[in-house]
Design an enzyme around this catalytic site. Structure first.
Site, mmCIF file in Angstrom:
data_model
loop_
_atom_site.group_PDB
_atom_site.id
_atom_site.type_symbol
_atom_site.label_atom_id
_atom_site.label_comp_id
_atom_site.label_asym_id
_atom_site.label_seq_id
_atom_site.Cartn_x
_atom_site.Cartn_y
_atom_site.Cartn_z
ATOM 1 N N ASP A 72 0.833 -1.214 0.000
ATOM 2 C CA ASP A 72 0.000 0.000 0.000
ATOM 3 C C ASP A 72 0.862 1.256 0.000
ATOM 4 O O ASP A 72 2.034 1.234 0.393
ATOM 5 C CB ASP A 72 -0.933 0.007 1.214
ATOM 6 C CG ASP A 72 -0.186 -0.068 2.550
ATOM 7 O OD1 ASP A 72 0.745 -0.883 2.662
ATOM 8 O OD2 ASP A 72 -0.526 0.707 3.468
ATOM 9 N N GLU A 137 -0.169 -1.441 5.621
ATOM 10 C CA GLU A 137 0.869 -1.120 6.613
ATOM 11 C C GLU A 137 0.675 0.290 7.145
ATOM 12 O O GLU A 137 0.837 0.554 8.335
ATOM 13 C CB GLU A 137 2.263 -1.249 5.983
ATOM 14 C CG GLU A 137 3.419 -1.136 6.981
ATOM 15 C CD GLU A 137 3.878 0.288 7.262
ATOM 16 O OE1 GLU A 137 4.553 0.506 8.283
ATOM 17 O OE2 GLU A 137 3.562 1.201 6.485
HETATM 18 ZN ZN LIG Z 1 6.563 2.373 4.509
#
Ligand SMILES: [Zn+2]
Length: 375
Positions: A72, A137
């Site tokens: 992401d 994340e």
């Molecule tokens: Zn990162």
């Protein structure tokens, strides 16, 4: 793989718009790449559009090394203000531009390519390389939390994460978001005694919070990470100038260190709220919204030594939280190093880019590190 092929892979991945969603497209791309190189991989879905990808290549019964990066990226902001469109992967000289070029599609691509090349070159090593590409994340380590729950960290001996970090980072702070709601009672402002002022009560919380966490900052220090950082960052209360406000909310973020960890922070927050709630007419409600521990691995681990042996990096600590916080939530203890390509000041900025030379050299370094660690 030649230079052009390596660059094209990075460019292709940067072009995928995986802004806090659609990581499945990155996983699909990587799966195809692995399959073309006879490496098996598996989707581990968070939901329909958000897929982690795990790929493994074993050569003997030795150690298991996890190599990991997130798929992401954060939002690009005002796209028209970018020098080149943020999902174009435009190359200008030595720079490849795009959202995620530094944080951290270059690290992700470099790790995947290092694994593929080690296999194709029939490099001699003893052990297993487990590649793990993660979702979400940036919004709370969603993918790494899922992978850890499903056991992918249970047999790891080491974990190398390719975030844009120019030290061999073996430790980083934890992060905790909290919110507090102050419940009061509205009344006309000409008759304040008829109501309960939620702002007044919240101000008691804020004063107490600042006092207590100042003490924490003074009393606890980590040699590498420094002190706890605790802030109130959002406040909302009241809706009309002539009404006593019935509800006030605050939110805040606290960066933790092993010496004063998330558990201690939560205890202290609860203690403050519980004590204030003893007072007449105070009704505070505490919620923990995000909770990732700090990471502290061995500074002199075999993995750290392998990184030092094949790069110019020194060991150190970093402030940002990484997927390592979720992967290390298991009982299994293993070596952690965070090290990867990119411009360390550029994550989440306009005109994010990665130096192509840096990216290409990290592939070579990763190959040498993996080979050394699994020798
Ligand atoms: Zn990162």
């Amino acid at each position: 793989m030649n230079k052009e092929a390596r660059i094209k892979i990075l460019q292709d991945i940067v072009k995928i718009k995986s802004v806090n969603d659609n990581e499945k497209d990155v996983a699909d791309y990587l799966e195809k790449l692995f399959t073309a190189n006879s490496i098996k991989s598996k989707h581990v879905a968070y939901n329909e559009t958000r897929h982690n990808l795990v790929a493994e290549y074993s050569n003997g019964e030795g150690k298991v090394l996890g190599i990991s990066g997130h798929e992401d990226v954060v939002a690009p902001g005002e796209e028209s203000e970018w020098k080149f469109p943020p999902f174009s992967g435009q190359i200008d000289g030595d720079k490849l531009y795009g959202r995620g070029s530094t944080d951290m599609k270059s690290g992700l691509a470099a790790l995947a390519i290092a694994m593929i090349e080690l296999k194709n070159e029939e490099t001699d090593f003893n052990g297993t390389i487990r590649f793990m590409a993660t979702v979400g994340e940036e919004v709370g380590a969603l993918g790494s939390t899922l992978l850890a729950e499903e056991g992918y960290a249970d047999d790891l001996d080491g974990l190398l994460i390719g975030e844009p970090v120019d030290v061999a980072a073996y430790t980083h702070k934890g992060s905790l978001n909290y919110s507090v709601v102050s419940h009061g009672k509205s009344s006309h402002s000409s008759m304040p005694d008829e109501g309960i002022n939620s702002i007044t009560n919240m101000s008691k919380f804020i004063q107490r919070f600042n006092k207590e966490f100042n003490k924490v900052t003074n009393d606890y220090t980590n040699d590498v990470l420094g002190t706890v950082a605790a802030s109130v960052t959002i406040i909302n209360g009241g809706d009309q100038v002539n009404s006593i406000p019935a509800t006030t909310t605050v939110q805040g973020n606290i960066r933790t260190i092993p010496e004063f960890d998330n558990t201690k922070v939560k205890e202290l927050l609860k203690e403050i709220v519980d004590e204030l709630n003893q007072e007449n007419n105070v009704d505070l409600e505490l919620k923990i919204d995000y909770d990732l521990n700090s990471v502290e691995s061995d500074k002199d681990s075999d993995l750290a030594k392998a990184v030092l042996a094949h790069t110019n990096a020194k060991t150190g600590g970093i402030s940002p939280v990484t997927d390592a916080a979720a992967f290390t939530q298991t009982d299994n203890q293993f070596d952690v190093v965070i090290y990867g390509p990119g411009v360390t000041t550029l994550p989440h900025q306009l005109d994010e880019y990665v130096s192509i030379e840096d990216y290409l050299s990290k592939i070579e370094e990763y190959k040498a590190i993996i080979k050394e660690y699994l020798k």
